[in-house]
Design a protein around this motif. Structure first.
Motif, PDB file in Angstrom:
ATOM      1  N   LYS A   1      20.914 -18.225  -6.502  1.00  0.00           N
ATOM      2  CA  LYS A   1      21.533 -19.739  -7.151  1.00  0.00           C
ATOM      3  C   LYS A   1      22.077 -20.311  -5.714  1.00  0.00           C
ATOM      4  CE  LYS A   1      21.009 -18.254 -11.532  1.00  0.00           C
ATOM      5  NZ  LYS A   1      20.634 -17.013 -11.519  1.00  0.00           N
ATOM      6  N   GLY A   2      21.830 -21.658  -5.872  1.00  0.00           N
ATOM      7  CA  GLY A   2      22.232 -22.369  -4.782  1.00  0.00           C
ATOM      8  C   GLY A   2      23.695 -22.038  -4.162  1.00  0.00           C
ATOM      9  N   ASP A   3      24.712 -21.850  -5.077  1.00  0.00           N
ATOM     10  CA  ASP A   3      25.908 -21.433  -4.304  1.00  0.00           C
ATOM     11  C   ASP A   3      26.124 -20.196  -4.249  1.00  0.00           C
ATOM     12  OD1 ASP A   3      25.958 -21.007  -7.088  1.00  0.00           O
ATOM     13  OD2 ASP A   3      27.787 -21.743  -7.478  1.00  0.00           O
ATOM     14  N   ALA A   4      25.419 -19.263  -4.544  1.00  0.00           N
ATOM     15  CA  ALA A   4      25.681 -17.744  -4.363  1.00  0.00           C
ATOM     16  C   ALA A   4      25.469 -17.275  -2.995  1.00  0.00           C
ATOM     17  CB  ALA A   4      24.712 -16.991  -5.435  1.00  0.00           C
ATOM     18  N   LYS A   5      26.396 -16.526  -2.615  1.00  0.00           N
ATOM     19  CA  LYS A   5      26.172 -15.834  -1.143  1.00  0.00           C
ATOM     20  C   LYS A   5      24.850 -14.733  -1.531  1.00  0.00           C
ATOM     21  CE  LYS A   5      30.909 -16.307   0.201  1.00  0.00           C
ATOM     22  NZ  LYS A   5      32.233 -15.578   0.181  1.00  0.00           N
ATOM     23  N   VAL A   6      24.237 -14.669  -0.305  1.00  0.00           N
ATOM     24  CA  VAL A   6      23.084 -13.664  -0.234  1.00  0.00           C
ATOM     25  C   VAL A   6      23.622 -12.492  -0.081  1.00  0.00           C
ATOM     26  CG1 VAL A   6      20.977 -12.874   1.035  1.00  0.00           C
ATOM     27  CG2 VAL A   6      21.488 -15.527   0.692  1.00  0.00           C
ATOM     28  N   LEU A   7      22.987 -11.535  -1.090  1.00  0.00           N
ATOM     29  CA  LEU A   7      23.836 -10.123  -0.914  1.00  0.00           C
ATOM     30  C   LEU A   7      22.909  -9.272   0.321  1.00  0.00           C
ATOM     31  CD1 LEU A   7      23.742  -8.918  -4.587  1.00  0.00           C
ATOM     32  CD2 LEU A   7      25.770  -9.101  -3.051  1.00  0.00           C
ATOM     33  N   LYS A   8      23.507  -8.275   0.825  1.00  0.00           N
ATOM     34  CA  LYS A   8      22.949  -7.361   1.762  1.00  0.00           C
ATOM     35  C   LYS A   8      22.900  -6.221   1.291  1.00  0.00           C
ATOM     36  CE  LYS A   8      25.681  -9.676   5.533  1.00  0.00           C
ATOM     37  NZ  LYS A   8      26.859  -9.665   6.276  1.00  0.00           N
ATOM     38  N   PHE A   9      21.651  -5.418   1.751  1.00  0.00           N
ATOM     39  CA  PHE A   9      21.517  -4.334   0.858  1.00  0.00           C
ATOM     40  C   PHE A   9      20.727  -3.263   2.057  1.00  0.00           C
ATOM     41  CE2 PHE A   9      17.220  -5.948   1.411  1.00  0.00           C
ATOM     42  CZ  PHE A   9      16.216  -4.949   1.188  1.00  0.00           C
ATOM     43  N   ARG A  10      20.530  -1.785   1.429  1.00  0.00           N
ATOM     44  CA  ARG A  10      19.928  -0.968   2.192  1.00  0.00           C
ATOM     45  C   ARG A  10      19.165  -0.158   1.368  1.00  0.00           C
ATOM     46  NH1 ARG A  10      23.879   3.553   5.183  1.00  0.00           N
ATOM     47  NH2 ARG A  10      24.260   4.905   3.350  1.00  0.00           N
ATOM     48  N   VAL A  11      18.032   0.505   1.705  1.00  0.00           N
ATOM     49  CA  VAL A  11      17.248   1.279   0.711  1.00  0.00           C
ATOM     50  C   VAL A  11      17.472   2.789   1.549  1.00  0.00           C
ATOM     51  CG1 VAL A  11      14.831   2.059  -0.023  1.00  0.00           C
ATOM     52  CG2 VAL A  11      15.847  -0.200  -0.077  1.00  0.00           C
ATOM     53  N   THR A  12      17.799   3.874   0.721  1.00  0.00           N
ATOM     54  CA  THR A  12      17.924   5.407   1.077  1.00  0.00           C
ATOM     55  C   THR A  12      16.761   5.883   0.317  1.00  0.00           C
ATOM     56  OG1 THR A  12      20.220   4.786   1.455  1.00  0.00           O
ATOM     57  CG2 THR A  12      19.578   7.374   1.321  1.00  0.00           C
ATOM     58  N   CYS A  13      16.044   6.610   1.355  1.00  0.00           N
ATOM     59  CA  CYS A  13      14.879   7.449   0.617  1.00  0.00           C
ATOM     60  C   CYS A  13      15.147   8.787   0.657  1.00  0.00           C
ATOM     61  CB  CYS A  13      13.505   7.126   1.163  1.00  0.00           C
ATOM     62  SG  CYS A  13      12.256   8.117   0.404  1.00  0.00           S
ATOM     63  N   ASN A  14      15.248   9.609  -0.396  1.00  0.00           N
ATOM     64  CA  ASN A  14      15.554  11.092  -0.195  1.00  0.00           C
ATOM     65  C   ASN A  14      13.747  11.621  -0.620  1.00  0.00           C
ATOM     66  OD1 ASN A  14      18.425  11.568   0.278  1.00  0.00           O
ATOM     67  ND2 ASN A  14      18.241  10.240  -1.633  1.00  0.00           N
ATOM     68  N   ARG A  15      13.453  12.544   0.228  1.00  0.00           N
ATOM     69  CA  ARG A  15      12.136  12.949  -0.287  1.00  0.00           C
ATOM     70  C   ARG A  15      11.708  14.422  -0.125  1.00  0.00           C
ATOM     71  NH1 ARG A  15       7.647  14.566   2.087  1.00  0.00           N
ATOM     72  NH2 ARG A  15       8.501  14.511   4.129  1.00  0.00           N
ATOM     73  N   ALA A  16      11.648  15.189  -1.144  1.00  0.00           N
ATOM     74  CA  ALA A  16      11.369  16.630  -0.959  1.00  0.00           C
ATOM     75  C   ALA A  16       9.951  16.917  -1.401  1.00  0.00           C
ATOM     76  CB  ALA A  16      12.406  17.025  -2.024  1.00  0.00           C
ATOM     77  N   GLY A  17       9.106  17.766  -0.973  1.00  0.00           N
ATOM     78  CA  GLY A  17       8.021  18.275  -1.312  1.00  0.00           C
ATOM     79  C   GLY A  17       7.112  18.061  -0.107  1.00  0.00           C
TER      80      GLY A  17
END
Length: 506
Positions: A229-245
């Motif tokens: 939304k116009g006044d909302a600050k942009v969130l920062k994120f990261r993706v963590t992937c755990n893979r088994a197999g």
């Protein structure tokens, strides 16, 4: 033992239906929790007992899932047996990956748009508001004690308990691998820092665990739409992937990068490696895929300990060991090789109607444990803002083979025995283990006494136990992972046989 959790709905990937309420407090949240491997059942029992929810144990060791109303989050954070918590966005029991790498990764990208993000993000927001309240309360106490703690702290870092993988894992971080959606050249170049962790779980091929960082430092709501939304600050994120197999055509790094790129495009969030608000989890275990949002920043196992030694035990593992021996009110519980005191401190906190005695032969360990007890007392005082009653725990320096305790006076012994790696040696263990078992047998009540002992030196322990078969009978064995080492927790029952008396100076 795997009842309950609206499995059908989760298999189709539908999030639990929300009940109307302001701020989404009545949303039913499916919570995933990582727990010490081997103690999944213990954690499930605790969830049932304290939250009244049935848990499902994941095929991927070291994880359980349960459903709670979102307003129950504070109680979830108070669980003693869980390391990290996340809210499940969607779970796929039998996800069919394409054989071609590009197609498999394209499917993961396309998945982002179809996931039911709204309710899990509301749960994340609610969790954040709880964290803020807690931080405000803590800040004042931390400032007053920080300088004192610095004086006492030996500055040692936590040792063997830091790594809590449950299979052979390749661990790497992808340092900003999202392809920029617009012409942002602010991302850092991709850099992979990998670190191998050993473990003896022979039935799995190597895992990869890689993190694509995307995340931010704002306190705004995570918008449900694709743009802020116009006044909302942009969130920062990261993706963590755990893979088994071993049947995947892609690496965790690639999955995290492409999935993260789609998340960025979908929400218009900003990728950030370290100062992230939202951590999106992509857990892939063979054909089981779980997408979640992290609810804990730091593992809950670090509670109660401020002064770490070379082999400080995780509090969650200490809790599991104590729970295994079923402490009853008025029981006397002894940890004869207490190190920094993780087991007796956990015991005194959770079972205050028992009396706990801790000891070690190393003066430095005794000092650290005493400092940890002091820190806990200070914490309790500030919490209650009145005179604290103290905790039912004493610590003493002693010799494990010559304990200053009366014969048959102890109900329960719980201890982490030296593995012979960081402390002691395998060679010394051949003499130490039988002597320990003999002395523990002497102080333990015949017939009703029990001991829970953790060791990685299983061969030596088995030999020592066979020599002490007249005073100790082996009950349950729980296989656990301690900092990448394949260890065992043994539950022993004291026989009625009288233990050999030792002549000592008291």
């Amino acid at each position: 033992r795997r009842p309950g959790m609206a499995e059908a709905g989760m298999e189709e990937g539908q999030g639990p239906a929300p009940a109307p309420d302001k701020e989404g407090a009545e949303i039913a949240a499916v919570i995933g929790a990582t727990v010490p491997t081997g103690f999944e059942l213990t954690a499930a029992e605790e969830v049932q007992e304290k939250l009244g929810s049935a848990s499902r144990i994941s095929r991927d060791r070291g994880k359980i899932y349960f459903e709670v109303p979102a307003r129950g989050l504070p109680q979830v954070h108070r669980l003693r047996s869980v390391d990290n918590l996340f809210v499940v966005v969607q779970e796929f029991k039998d996800y069919q990956f394409k054989e071609n790498k590009e197609d498999a990764l394209k499917d993961l990208e396309d998945l982002v748009k179809t996931l039911p993000w709204t309710d899990p993000l509301k749960v994340w927001e609610l969790n954040n508001s709880l964290k803020k309240k807690k931080t405000k309360r803590k800040r004042h106490n931390l400032q007053t004690t920080a300088s004192k703690e610095k004086l006492n702290n030996d500055g040692e870092e936590e040792g063997t308990d830091e790594q809590d993988t449950s299979k052979q894992e390749d661990c790497a971080q992808n340092a900003a691998g999202v392809e920029p959606v617009s012409k942002q050249d602010t991302e850092e170049p991709e850099g992979v820092a990998s670190q191998n962790r050993e473990e003896e779980e022979g039935n799995e091929q190597s895992d990869a665990k890689e993190e694509l960082q995307a995340g931010s430092g704002s306190e705004t709501k995570a918008g449900e739409g694709k743009t802020g939304k116009g006044d909302a600050k942009v969130l920062k994120f990261r993706v963590t992937c755990n893979r088994a197999g071993d049947k995947h055509s892609f690496t965790s790094n690639e999955a995290a990068r492409d999935f993260g790129g789609a998340v960025q495009e979908h929400f218009q969030w900003k990728a950030d490696m370290t100062n992230f608000d939202v951590e999106v989890l992509l857990n892939i275990h063979n054909n089981e895929v779980v997408v979640g949002i992290a609810l804990t920043e730091e593992s809950l196992h670090r509670r109660n300990i401020t002064h770490f030694g070379p082999t400080t035990l995780r509090s969650t593992l200490a809790y599991g060991m104590l729970r295994l021996c079923d402490p009853q009110p008025t029981d006397i519980i002894v940890d004869p090789m207490c190190g920094t005191g993780a087991i007796p401190i956990e015991g005194a906190t959770e079972w205050p109607s028992c009396y706990h005695i801790a000891g070690d032969n190393n003066p430095q360990a005794v000092k650290r444990a005493a400092n940890n007890i002091c820190s806990l007392l200070k914490k309790n005082e500030s919490k209650e803002s009145s005179t604290s009653l103290g905790i039912p725990l004493d610590i003493i320096q002693w010799d494990i083979c010559n304990l200053p305790l009366r014969t048959g006076s102890v109900d329960i012994i719980v201890t982490d025995m030296p593995f012979g790696k960081r402390i002691g040696s395998k060679k010394k263990n051949w003499d130490l283990y039988p002597a320990c078992l003999m002395e523990m047998g002497r102080i333990c009540t015949p017939g009703t006494g029990r001991a829970v002992l953790l060791t990685q030196d299983k061969k030596c322990f088995a030999k020592a136990l066979s020599r002490m078969g007249h005073i100790w009978r082996k009950g349950q064995t729980v296989w656990v992972n301690v900092g990448g080492l394949h260890a065992a927790v043994y539950l022993l029952k004291r026989t009625w046989e009288r233990a050999e008396e030792k002549r000592s100076f008291w």
